[in-house]
Design an enzyme around this catalytic site. Structure first.
Site, PDB file in Angstrom:
ATOM      1  N   GLY A 194    -112.929 -42.571 -43.123  1.00 20.97           N
ATOM      2  CA  GLY A 194    -112.746 -41.407 -43.823  1.00 20.97           C
ATOM      3  C   GLY A 194    -114.347 -40.526 -43.788  1.00 20.97           C
ATOM      4  CB  VAL A 198    -114.667 -40.482 -49.439  1.00 23.58           C
ATOM      5  CG1 VAL A 198    -114.177 -41.398 -50.193  1.00 23.58           C
ATOM      6  CG2 VAL A 198    -114.396 -39.266 -50.661  1.00 23.58           C
ATOM      7  N   GLY A 199    -117.364 -41.733 -48.584  1.00 19.79           N
ATOM      8  CA  GLY A 199    -118.287 -42.890 -47.800  1.00 19.79           C
ATOM      9  C   GLY A 199    -118.868 -43.394 -49.073  1.00 19.79           C
ATOM     10  CD  GLU A 216    -115.844 -48.349 -38.479  1.00 18.96           C
ATOM     11  OE1 GLU A 216    -115.688 -47.622 -37.240  1.00 18.96           O
ATOM     12  OE2 GLU A 216    -115.975 -49.086 -37.939  1.00 18.96           O
ATOM     13  CB  CYS A 250    -112.809 -39.943 -36.101  1.00 16.29           C
ATOM     14  SG  CYS A 250    -112.177 -41.298 -34.690  1.00 16.29           S
TER      15      CYS A 250
HETATM   16  P1  NAD Z   1    -108.408 -39.092 -45.770  1.00 11.89           P
HETATM   17  O1  NAD Z   1    -108.614 -38.509 -47.144  1.00 11.89           O
HETATM   18  O2  NAD Z   1    -107.196 -40.020 -46.621  1.00 11.89           O
HETATM   19  O3  NAD Z   1    -109.675 -40.257 -47.039  1.00 11.89           O
HETATM   20  C1  NAD Z   1    -109.197 -41.523 -46.732  1.00 11.89           C
HETATM   21  C2  NAD Z   1    -109.846 -42.187 -47.758  1.00 11.89           C
HETATM   22  O4  NAD Z   1    -110.273 -42.346 -48.780  1.00 11.89           O
HETATM   23  C3  NAD Z   1    -107.688 -42.313 -48.123  1.00 11.89           C
HETATM   24  O5  NAD Z   1    -107.332 -42.912 -48.592  1.00 11.89           O
HETATM   25  C4  NAD Z   1    -108.533 -41.427 -49.813  1.00 11.89           C
HETATM   26  O6  NAD Z   1    -107.590 -41.529 -50.558  1.00 11.89           O
HETATM   27  C5  NAD Z   1    -109.674 -42.350 -49.690  1.00 11.89           C
HETATM   28  N1  NAD Z   1    -110.497 -41.387 -51.010  1.00 11.89           N
HETATM   29  C6  NAD Z   1    -110.309 -40.059 -50.668  1.00 11.89           C
HETATM   30  N2  NAD Z   1    -111.393 -39.461 -51.665  1.00 11.89           N
HETATM   31  C7  NAD Z   1    -111.357 -40.763 -52.787  1.00 11.89           C
HETATM   32  C8  NAD Z   1    -112.634 -40.376 -53.354  1.00 11.89           C
HETATM   33  N3  NAD Z   1    -113.652 -39.439 -54.359  1.00 11.89           N
HETATM   34  N4  NAD Z   1    -112.910 -41.518 -54.015  1.00 11.89           N
HETATM   35  C9  NAD Z   1    -112.227 -42.759 -53.205  1.00 11.89           C
HETATM   36  N5  NAD Z   1    -111.008 -42.517 -52.374  1.00 11.89           N
HETATM   37  C10 NAD Z   1    -111.630 -41.273 -51.542  1.00 11.89           C
HETATM   38  O7  NAD Z   1    -108.987 -38.530 -44.844  1.00 11.89           O
HETATM   39  P2  NAD Z   1    -110.405 -38.028 -44.318  1.00 11.89           P
HETATM   40  O8  NAD Z   1    -111.529 -38.125 -44.974  1.00 11.89           O
HETATM   41  O9  NAD Z   1    -110.091 -36.569 -44.428  1.00 11.89           O
HETATM   42  O10 NAD Z   1    -110.611 -38.876 -43.071  1.00 11.89           O
HETATM   43  C11 NAD Z   1    -110.301 -37.677 -41.965  1.00 11.89           C
HETATM   44  C12 NAD Z   1    -112.630 -37.735 -41.535  1.00 11.89           C
HETATM   45  O11 NAD Z   1    -112.135 -39.507 -41.524  1.00 11.89           O
HETATM   46  C13 NAD Z   1    -113.051 -36.799 -40.633  1.00 11.89           C
HETATM   47  O12 NAD Z   1    -114.058 -37.274 -41.206  1.00 11.89           O
HETATM   48  C14 NAD Z   1    -112.548 -37.563 -39.317  1.00 11.89           C
HETATM   49  O13 NAD Z   1    -114.069 -38.042 -38.662  1.00 11.89           O
HETATM   50  C15 NAD Z   1    -113.388 -39.595 -40.253  1.00 11.89           C
HETATM   51  N6  NAD Z   1    -112.678 -40.284 -39.291  1.00 11.89           N
HETATM   52  C16 NAD Z   1    -113.157 -41.388 -38.812  1.00 11.89           C
HETATM   53  C17 NAD Z   1    -112.933 -42.733 -38.498  1.00 11.89           C
HETATM   54  C18 NAD Z   1    -113.144 -43.275 -37.214  1.00 11.89           C
HETATM   55  O14 NAD Z   1    -112.694 -44.670 -36.891  1.00 11.89           O
HETATM   56  N7  NAD Z   1    -114.261 -43.819 -37.452  1.00 11.89           N
HETATM   57  C19 NAD Z   1    -111.528 -42.205 -38.095  1.00 11.89           C
HETATM   58  C20 NAD Z   1    -110.476 -41.688 -38.233  1.00 11.89           C
HETATM   59  C21 NAD Z   1    -110.811 -40.639 -38.929  1.00 11.89           C
END
Ligand code: NAD
Length: 440
Positions: A194, A198-199, A216, A250
């Site tokens: 994600g 959040v990471g 990731e 991503c």
């Molecule tokens: P998202 O909003 O679905 O969040 C990802 C996960 O984090 C979800 O399961 C969500 O429930 C959880 N989450 C959200 N907020 C949280 C919090 N405050 N505390 C704990 N958990 C929480 O997805 P996103 O982040 O919008 O995804 C898009 C991002 O992910 C982009 O930056 C994209 O580049 C990246 N991404 C990376 C890859 C990769 O493989 N490297 C793949 C897809 C997406």
């Protein structure tokens, strides 16, 4: 049955841990059986999952199979074919002071209970590929699909328990509160896909228990276009890579970096490639997806004014539709260059030459992917040596992640740790050092 509705996170994790400690997940036969059953799920319920993906993201069935369902099946097949080999102990040379009868090797130990947190953009692939890697490595798993792809989350929470060992794989649905509650528990590995904000929460929570993490993440993945390349081919490949899943990928090329002359020649080619791929009215094309929600729609439409529109620019909030858009004359300081776009907008940014392009890339966060279109070996070598990115694609965006024998992951702001194929075994295992000295 969705375990999240009947169990507290602590109880779910305790149940998974009890299974892991019983030794059930260790035998290779159990692991391959689980992978086989996951394969059965995907083949028996592919249409159902494709329908959920269409509901969540307007993905066409062909795209859903290609990028999510069949992708995951291929990863399962590759793992089933090689798992025995990947798990073989690796002998290590023993120094003379230990004597000629001493032997040493490494063995792969599963870590225990793994938490997989997935995003919404490829909600099947990005949940199940880490899950299958964790199972192949002999772990129990708690899988948390994204609440922003609710139809897919519901389908996975219903189907996974029908096929997999429910005492070794739990699906917990939910958003921030549920994920926060899960993150308070002790896991042996957390695999998060994600965004970087959040990471950081994930890593902080993991630090509490000294739990290792794989992150990731994303970022702005540049596509450098050299002079004297076949621009029709370049445009076709850029457009296919960029506008897949309406740009919500991503590793999508985030922006094009090229010299002013090439930019002028490339712009009409990009517009033509969009028309070739999606027709004169992309809104009518089944092959072009939709923006996941209004929040992202509003964010993206706010970026449309960052340059001169070469093609696209139209949007419809009710339909969550944003046309495949190419922007030219984009100032590096404009909003579209300030954040990962993650939508169907492709800015073209100009630099004087290769040196300036390399400087431009190195002045910014390390990207998840870097794409280079060139005929020059020197350019290829210079970019490989002088830049850092999660992956590097010469001539074709996105494709490196379909090679199961390559590690997929980021570096710096684009993440840490990698997976796919044997790299999933590395990520979800501990490599234990073993020494044996005979007693007699
Ligand atoms: P998202 O909003 O679905 O969040 C990802 C996960 O984090 C979800 O399961 C969500 O429930 C959880 N989450 C959200 N907020 C949280 C919090 N405050 N505390 C704990 N958990 C929480 O997805 P996103 O982040 O919008 O995804 C898009 C991002 O992910 C982009 O930056 C994209 O580049 C990246 N991404 C990376 C890859 C990769 O493989 N490297 C793949 C897809 C997406």
């Amino acid at each position: 049955m969705n375990h999240s509705t009947t169990e507290e996170p602590a109880a779910t994790v305790a149940r998974m841990r009890a299974t892991f400690r019983s030794g059930r997940t260790q035998p290779i036969a159990w692991r391959t059986e689980q992978l086989g059953r996951l394969r059965e799920l995907l083949t028996a319920h592919g249409e159902e999952l494709a329908a959920a993906l269409h509901e969540d993201l307007g993905k066409s069935s062909a795209e859903a199979f290609r990028t999510e369902i069949d992708f995951t099946v291929r990863e399962i097949d590759h793992t089933l074919e090689h798992l025995d080999d990947w798990l073989l102990p690796e002998p290590a040379p023993v120094p003379a002071h230990l004597g000629a009868d001493a032997t040493a090797w490494t063995r792969y130990d599963p870590l225990g209970v793994v938490l997989v947190i997935a995003p919404w953009n490829y909600p099947v692939q990005l949940l199940l590929t880490p899950v299958l890697g964790a199972l192949a490595a002999g772990n129990a798993v708690v899988a948390k699909p994204s609440e922003l792809a609710p139809a897919t989350s519901t389908a996975l929470a219903r189907l996974l328990p029908q096929y997999l060992d429910t005492d070794a794989v739990a699906v917990v649905e939910g958003g921030i509160p549920e994920t926060t509650a899960l993150l308070a528990e002790r896991f042996d590995q957390i695999f998060y896909t994600g965004n970087g904000t959040v990471g950081r929460f994930v890593m902080r929570a993991a630090a509490e228990h000294l739990t290792p993490v794989a992150l990731e993440l994303g970022g702005k993945s540049p596509a450098f276009v050299d002079r004297d390349t076949d621009l029709a081919v370049v445009a076709d490949r850029l457009v296919r890579g960029k506008f897949l899943n309406a740009g919500q990928t991503c590793v999508a090329p985030d922006y094009v970096l090229t010299d002013p002359e090439t930019a002028r020649a490339l712009e009409p080619r990009l517009a033509e490639a969009v028309t070739t791929l999606f027709g004169p009215e992309p809104k009518e094309s089944a092959a072009f997806g939709r923006i996941v929600n209004e929040r992202h729609f509003d964010r993206l439409t706010g970026l449309l004014g960052s340059g001169r529109t070469v093609t696209g620019g139209a949007s419809d909030r009710a339909a969550k539709y944003i046309a495949p858009t190419v922007l030219a004359d984009v100032d590096p300081k404009s909003p579209v260059m300030g954040e990962e776009i993650f939508g169907p907008i492709l800015p073209v940014v100009t630099v004087a030459d290769l040196d300036e392009a390399i400087g431009f890339i190195n002045d910014r966060d390390k990207p998840l992917a870097l794409y280079v279109f060139t005929e020059s070996d020197t350019t290829r070598e210079r970019i490989a040596a002088e830049t850092s990115s999660g992956g590097l694609g010469f001539g074709l965006p996105l494709a490196h992640l379909t090679v199961s024998d390559l590690p997929f992951g980021g570096v710096g702001e684009s993440g840490m740790g990698s997976y796919h194929g044997r790299y999933s075994i590395d990520t979800f295992s501990h490599r234990k050092a073993v020494l044996e000295k005979p007693l007699v």
